[in-house]
Design a protein around this motif. Sequence first.
Motif, PDB file in Angstrom:
ATOM      1  N   ASN A 136     -65.459 -67.192 -53.203  1.00 16.86           N
ATOM      2  CA  ASN A 136     -65.817 -68.397 -53.936  1.00 16.86           C
ATOM      3  C   ASN A 136     -66.524 -67.664 -55.530  1.00 16.86           C
ATOM      4  O   ASN A 136     -67.438 -68.444 -55.940  1.00 16.86           O
ATOM      5  CB  ASN A 136     -66.888 -69.099 -53.413  1.00 16.86           C
ATOM      6  CG  ASN A 136     -66.338 -69.815 -52.038  1.00 16.86           C
ATOM      7  OD1 ASN A 136     -64.942 -69.633 -51.897  1.00 16.86           O
ATOM      8  ND2 ASN A 136     -67.308 -69.677 -51.096  1.00 16.86           N
ATOM      9  N   ALA A 137     -65.814 -66.775 -56.069  1.00 17.82           N
ATOM     10  CA  ALA A 137     -66.204 -66.358 -57.407  1.00 17.82           C
ATOM     11  C   ALA A 137     -65.167 -65.586 -58.048  1.00 17.82           C
ATOM     12  O   ALA A 137     -63.939 -65.249 -57.336  1.00 17.82           O
ATOM     13  CB  ALA A 137     -67.363 -65.258 -57.184  1.00 17.82           C
ATOM     14  N   PHE A 138     -65.077 -65.451 -59.585  1.00 18.47           N
ATOM     15  CA  PHE A 138     -64.397 -64.732 -60.267  1.00 18.47           C
ATOM     16  C   PHE A 138     -64.414 -63.327 -59.660  1.00 18.47           C
ATOM     17  O   PHE A 138     -65.367 -62.867 -59.389  1.00 18.47           O
ATOM     18  CB  PHE A 138     -64.471 -65.031 -61.670  1.00 18.47           C
ATOM     19  CG  PHE A 138     -63.970 -66.145 -62.350  1.00 18.47           C
ATOM     20  CD1 PHE A 138     -62.873 -66.243 -62.701  1.00 18.47           C
ATOM     21  CD2 PHE A 138     -64.886 -67.315 -62.491  1.00 18.47           C
ATOM     22  CE1 PHE A 138     -62.204 -67.183 -63.440  1.00 18.47           C
ATOM     23  CE2 PHE A 138     -64.239 -68.415 -62.884  1.00 18.47           C
ATOM     24  CZ  PHE A 138     -62.826 -68.560 -63.377  1.00 18.47           C
ATOM     25  N   GLU A 139     -63.443 -62.657 -59.999  1.00 16.59           N
ATOM     26  CA  GLU A 139     -63.295 -60.992 -59.803  1.00 16.59           C
ATOM     27  C   GLU A 139     -62.513 -60.589 -61.012  1.00 16.59           C
ATOM     28  O   GLU A 139     -61.542 -60.936 -61.414  1.00 16.59           O
ATOM     29  CB  GLU A 139     -62.746 -60.961 -58.463  1.00 16.59           C
ATOM     30  CG  GLU A 139     -62.694 -59.440 -58.166  1.00 16.59           C
ATOM     31  CD  GLU A 139     -62.207 -59.043 -56.708  1.00 16.59           C
ATOM     32  OE1 GLU A 139     -62.863 -59.835 -55.797  1.00 16.59           O
ATOM     33  OE2 GLU A 139     -61.036 -58.497 -56.614  1.00 16.59           O
ATOM     34  N   GLY A 140     -63.050 -59.640 -61.503  1.00 13.36           N
ATOM     35  CA  GLY A 140     -62.331 -58.536 -62.432  1.00 13.36           C
ATOM     36  C   GLY A 140     -63.000 -57.458 -63.011  1.00 13.36           C
ATOM     37  O   GLY A 140     -63.576 -56.547 -61.788  1.00 13.36           O
ATOM     38  N   GLU A 141     -63.169 -56.858 -63.909  1.00 14.29           N
ATOM     39  CA  GLU A 141     -63.792 -55.616 -64.587  1.00 14.29           C
ATOM     40  C   GLU A 141     -64.452 -55.817 -66.032  1.00 14.29           C
ATOM     41  O   GLU A 141     -64.068 -56.750 -66.818  1.00 14.29           O
ATOM     42  CB  GLU A 141     -62.606 -54.716 -64.576  1.00 14.29           C
ATOM     43  CG  GLU A 141     -61.417 -55.114 -65.742  1.00 14.29           C
ATOM     44  CD  GLU A 141     -60.134 -54.003 -65.453  1.00 14.29           C
ATOM     45  OE1 GLU A 141     -60.418 -52.991 -64.725  1.00 14.29           O
ATOM     46  OE2 GLU A 141     -59.219 -54.082 -66.333  1.00 14.29           O
ATOM     47  N   THR A 142     -65.280 -55.083 -66.070  1.00 16.39           N
ATOM     48  CA  THR A 142     -66.321 -55.080 -67.223  1.00 16.39           C
ATOM     49  C   THR A 142     -66.286 -53.682 -67.816  1.00 16.39           C
ATOM     50  O   THR A 142     -66.653 -52.651 -67.257  1.00 16.39           O
ATOM     51  CB  THR A 142     -67.599 -55.433 -66.734  1.00 16.39           C
ATOM     52  OG1 THR A 142     -67.375 -56.837 -66.367  1.00 16.39           O
ATOM     53  CG2 THR A 142     -68.651 -55.499 -68.121  1.00 16.39           C
TER      54      THR A 142
END
Length: 322
Positions: A307-313
């Motif tokens: 229930n969250a965004f997912e990506g890279e930083t």
Amino acid sequence: MAKRSLVAGGLALMAAMSVPGAAQSAEFGASPWLKGYTDIFGGVIPSVPGFYFRADAYTYSGSAGATIFNGLVNLGVDQDFTATVASLTYVTPWKPLGGTFAVNVTPTVVTMDVGLGLGIPTFTGPRGNTFGGFTVNRGDTNLDLGDTVFAPAILGWDEGNFHWNVAMFVLAPTGDYSTRQLANTSLNHWSFMPRFAATYFDPQTGWQATGAVLYTWNTENTATNYTTGDLVNFEGSITKNFGPLGLGVVGYGMVQVTGDSGAGARLGSFESEIYGLGPIATFTTSADPTKALTVILKYYKEFDAKNAFEGETFDAAISFKF
């Protein structure tokens, strides 16, 4: 290693940014605290009074299966943003309870780019029936001030190689927000975030370990009648110094411990969870903490989103004492 010049590494925020992936998410998919911000020496409050500054260029790219934007359920959300974060800490000469007292302010400027594959406006009729419509392939960009975090009270202690502090951070909705746009640079609500951070540093071996836990209470976004539930953030770093160069790993987690609520919470309580892990490299120009300039480079890859965004930083930062 200029550990004393890195106080801002544990003292800051978030603006209207989120953390993404192919999951579902609550309103904006956003956290008031910039996930992974606390890194090396986050438990240290410098003993030398004065102004300490840290500037970050924090870039994020990710996606979510569904989220709420301005009261609408949106599917297939992509989000990219760059936040310029300027954290200024003043370490006072005061020593209450045997600790060092400091205050902090962290304004931000945010460049936001949001793309939506499918939007489903929903509303409830007079008999309680739910109606909906569709919008397809929407997008928006924005460059403006973000929200501001300030800490009216930070208190830190030292004992040998151990350093720890407690702080109260407050997020103020100073950024740009409108229900007529997707790319808002504000969360449009206040948040209150007490935090505990601790650092172990052995100057003989060059090993450093930092851990921090932060609890967030969110107020209602009155424009959408949406209240994001309480969040727990934990983050930290482990590094080994080789002269002026430091190498190691950083990580964080965010777990929502109470559900979202309000008339605008159209996806239900949706308690979020997300983790990030990656490498860190640091370089310090001087062993004297009052003269050093420190450069920090770190990368996070997110995983296990619920229930969250997912990506890279990618985050690049400098810190120094005035």
